[in-house]
Design a protein around this motif. Structure first.
Motif, PDB file in Angstrom:
ATOM      1  N   LEU A 110       0.798  -1.226   0.000  1.00  0.00           N
ATOM      2  CA  LEU A 110       0.000   0.000   0.000  1.00  0.00           C
ATOM      3  C   LEU A 110       0.830   1.275   0.000  1.00  0.00           C
ATOM      4  O   LEU A 110       0.351   2.327  -0.433  1.00  0.00           O
ATOM      5  CB  LEU A 110      -0.911   0.021   1.238  1.00  0.00           C
ATOM      6  N   ALA A 111       2.071   1.212   0.481  1.00  0.00           N
ATOM      7  CA  ALA A 111       2.854   2.425   0.730  1.00  0.00           C
ATOM      8  C   ALA A 111       3.281   3.111  -0.562  1.00  0.00           C
ATOM      9  O   ALA A 111       3.603   2.459  -1.555  1.00  0.00           O
ATOM     10  CB  ALA A 111       4.083   2.075   1.560  1.00  0.00           C
ATOM     11  N   SER A 112       3.290   4.431  -0.506  1.00  0.00           N
ATOM     12  CA  SER A 112       3.823   5.221  -1.612  1.00  0.00           C
ATOM     13  C   SER A 112       5.344   5.160  -1.591  1.00  0.00           C
ATOM     14  O   SER A 112       5.953   4.672  -0.630  1.00  0.00           O
ATOM     15  CB  SER A 112       3.365   6.673  -1.485  1.00  0.00           C
ATOM     16  N   GLN A 113       5.959   5.675  -2.630  1.00  0.00           N
ATOM     17  CA  GLN A 113       7.410   5.692  -2.683  1.00  0.00           C
ATOM     18  C   GLN A 113       7.981   6.533  -1.540  1.00  0.00           C
ATOM     19  O   GLN A 113       8.979   6.162  -0.918  1.00  0.00           O
ATOM     20  CB  GLN A 113       7.863   6.262  -4.030  1.00  0.00           C
ATOM     21  N   GLY A 114       7.329   7.646  -1.234  1.00  0.00           N
ATOM     22  CA  GLY A 114       7.774   8.490  -0.126  1.00  0.00           C
ATOM     23  C   GLY A 114       7.647   7.792   1.216  1.00  0.00           C
ATOM     24  O   GLY A 114       8.516   7.926   2.078  1.00  0.00           O
ATOM     25  N   GLN A 115       6.562   7.053   1.409  1.00  0.00           N
ATOM     26  CA  GLN A 115       6.367   6.315   2.660  1.00  0.00           C
ATOM     27  C   GLN A 115       7.410   5.212   2.810  1.00  0.00           C
ATOM     28  O   GLN A 115       7.917   4.973   3.908  1.00  0.00           O
ATOM     29  CB  GLN A 115       4.961   5.727   2.704  1.00  0.00           C
ATOM     30  N   ARG A 116       7.731   4.527   1.714  1.00  0.00           N
ATOM     31  CA  ARG A 116       8.751   3.476   1.774  1.00  0.00           C
ATOM     32  C   ARG A 116      10.107   4.071   2.140  1.00  0.00           C
ATOM     33  O   ARG A 116      10.845   3.511   2.948  1.00  0.00           O
ATOM     34  CB  ARG A 116       8.839   2.760   0.427  1.00  0.00           C
ATOM     35  N   LYS A 117      10.439   5.200   1.521  1.00  0.00           N
ATOM     36  CA  LYS A 117      11.701   5.868   1.839  1.00  0.00           C
ATOM     37  C   LYS A 117      11.719   6.308   3.299  1.00  0.00           C
ATOM     38  O   LYS A 117      12.736   6.173   3.990  1.00  0.00           O
ATOM     39  CB  LYS A 117      11.903   7.083   0.931  1.00  0.00           C
ATOM     40  N   SER A 118      10.606   6.842   3.769  1.00  0.00           N
ATOM     41  CA  SER A 118      10.529   7.295   5.160  1.00  0.00           C
ATOM     42  C   SER A 118      10.741   6.138   6.125  1.00  0.00           C
ATOM     43  O   SER A 118      11.440   6.264   7.128  1.00  0.00           O
ATOM     44  CB  SER A 118       9.172   7.963   5.432  1.00  0.00           C
ATOM     45  N   LEU A 119      10.138   4.980   5.828  1.00  0.00           N
ATOM     46  CA  LEU A 119      10.304   3.817   6.697  1.00  0.00           C
ATOM     47  C   LEU A 119      11.740   3.300   6.638  1.00  0.00           C
ATOM     48  O   LEU A 119      12.303   2.894   7.662  1.00  0.00           O
ATOM     49  CB  LEU A 119       9.329   2.716   6.314  1.00  0.00           C
ATOM     50  N   LEU A 120      12.335   3.329   5.447  1.00  0.00           N
ATOM     51  CA  LEU A 120      13.736   2.925   5.338  1.00  0.00           C
ATOM     52  C   LEU A 120      14.611   3.793   6.225  1.00  0.00           C
ATOM     53  O   LEU A 120      15.439   3.279   6.995  1.00  0.00           O
ATOM     54  CB  LEU A 120      14.209   3.029   3.884  1.00  0.00           C
TER      55      LEU A 120
END
Length: 360
Positions: free
Chosen positions: A274-284
């Motif tokens: 479900l995550a956007s590219q920005g959300q994935r980067k933020s979690l990383l």
């Protein structure tokens, strides 16, 4: 504090011979794609881990046409000078010299120079298979606990032997469980140690990840993390025994700590779906900052932080929050690569942080 003052490279990747001096806590490394920004970070990583972050074979780090390389770093660790040299000989033998003394076992060097790296492909920790998240967790725990690293090495050695034995069963038609049970007993001790360390450590790490994600994203989101392991419900010995028939059929070990995972959910759904590219980067970044913070707490000083091309794919708000966290709220040395030197200067000027810019 840990501070890298100078590094020299000979026949390493695209560098035939080069040296760099670092005079500021924040170092920006700028230049076009392909000039060696990431390779310079990888050389620093080599001195900390005795291996590349990006390639598994040492020979792939040798300058084209050469047969070996040499990396030397002059560090200051807790106000004491420390020289570290990593050499790959023409024979393929790798050597590490720390403080003038040869290091006989590289595993003992891991954790002496704590380091955290964030690179573009690290998003695989979020989007990839369970092996990516195990690799992240193992790299962190290996820097904190030498016994963990030794247990992991022993487990992987026995696992490889057990799998080789299972592959031989079809040809040899061996039905006796005796040798299989011997391998089971050899897996249990190191495997149980790794499992308990992971379980205990994740209780502290995962709340930090949630905290840092909130700081970077700027608003709360329904994230949930769970340690996923079959060992949570049964003993290791019983687990291995229950999988004997399946292991024989598939000719590999199907249960154990090499199957563990960190389950990441967004609401009730898998985060990566479900995550956007920005959300994935933020979690990383949240995972890596939690790694950084745990190392700082355990070691008593901040680790080196290597940020490779982090300005891409993050909006200005998230980037500001990230730089505020790593540059203002921490005291460790940070190396940041970017294709635009002006962008690093402008972002750090907003935070009123002195920095050194190296143009390649």
């Amino acid at each position: 504090m840990l501070f890298l003052k100078e590094i020299s490279l000979v026949q390493f990747k695209n560098y035939e011979q080069a040296s760099f001096r670092f005079g500021e806590r924040i170092v920006g490394i700028c230049g076009s794609n392909g000039v060696g920004k990431t390779n310079l970070l990888d050389a620093i990583y080599y001195l900390c881990f005795t291996k590349s972050y990006f390639t598994r074979q040492d020979q792939l780090s040798v300058h084209k046409g050469a047969s070996g390389f040499r990396i030397e770093g002059k560090f200051e660790k807790e106000q004491q000078p420390l020289d570290v040299v990593c050499i790959l000989r023409e024979t393929g033998k790798k050597e590490l010299i720390s403080g003038g003394e040869p290091c006989e076992r590289f595993s003992r060097h891991i954790g002496r120079l704590p380091c955290v790296i964030i690179a573009p492909d690290d998003v695989q920790i979020i989007t990839g298979g369970s092996e990516e998240r195990r690799r992240f967790l193992d790299a962190l725990l290996s820097q904190l606990d030498p016994a963990y690293l030794q247990a992991l090495i022993e487990y992987n050695r026995v696992l490889q032997q057990r799998n080789s034995y299972l592959k031989s069963l079809t040809d040899n038609r061996i039905k006796d469980n005796g040798l299989l049970e011997v391998y089971d007993s050899q897996l249990v001790r190191p495997g149980a140690y790794v499992f308990e360390k992971r379980k205990t450590f994740l209780r502290d790490l995962l709340p930090l990840v949630e905290q840092f994600y909130l700081q970077i994203a700027g608003s709360p989101e329904p994230l949930a993390f769970t340690y996923d392991s079959l060992l949570l419900d049964t003993s290791f010995a019983d687990l291995l025994r229950s999988y004997h028939e399946k292991d024989r059929y598939l000719q590999r070990t199907n249960a154990g700590i090499h199957k563990d995972d960190i389950d990441i959910r967004y609401g009730a759904q898998p985060f990566k779906s479900l995550a956007s590219q920005g959300q994935r980067k933020s979690l990383l970044f949240a995972l890596k900052l939690a790694e950084y913070e745990m190392l700082r707490q355990y070691k008593g000083f901040p680790p080196l932080l290597l940020l490779d091309d982090v300005f891409e794919k993050l909006d200005a708000h998230r980037m500001h929050n990230l730089l505020d966290k790593v540059c203002l709220q921490n005291e460790g040395q940070i190396f940041i690569t970017d294709t635009h030197g002006d962008r690093i200067r402008q972002e750090l000027e907003k935070l009123k942080i002195p920095c050194q810019i190296i143009s390649l």
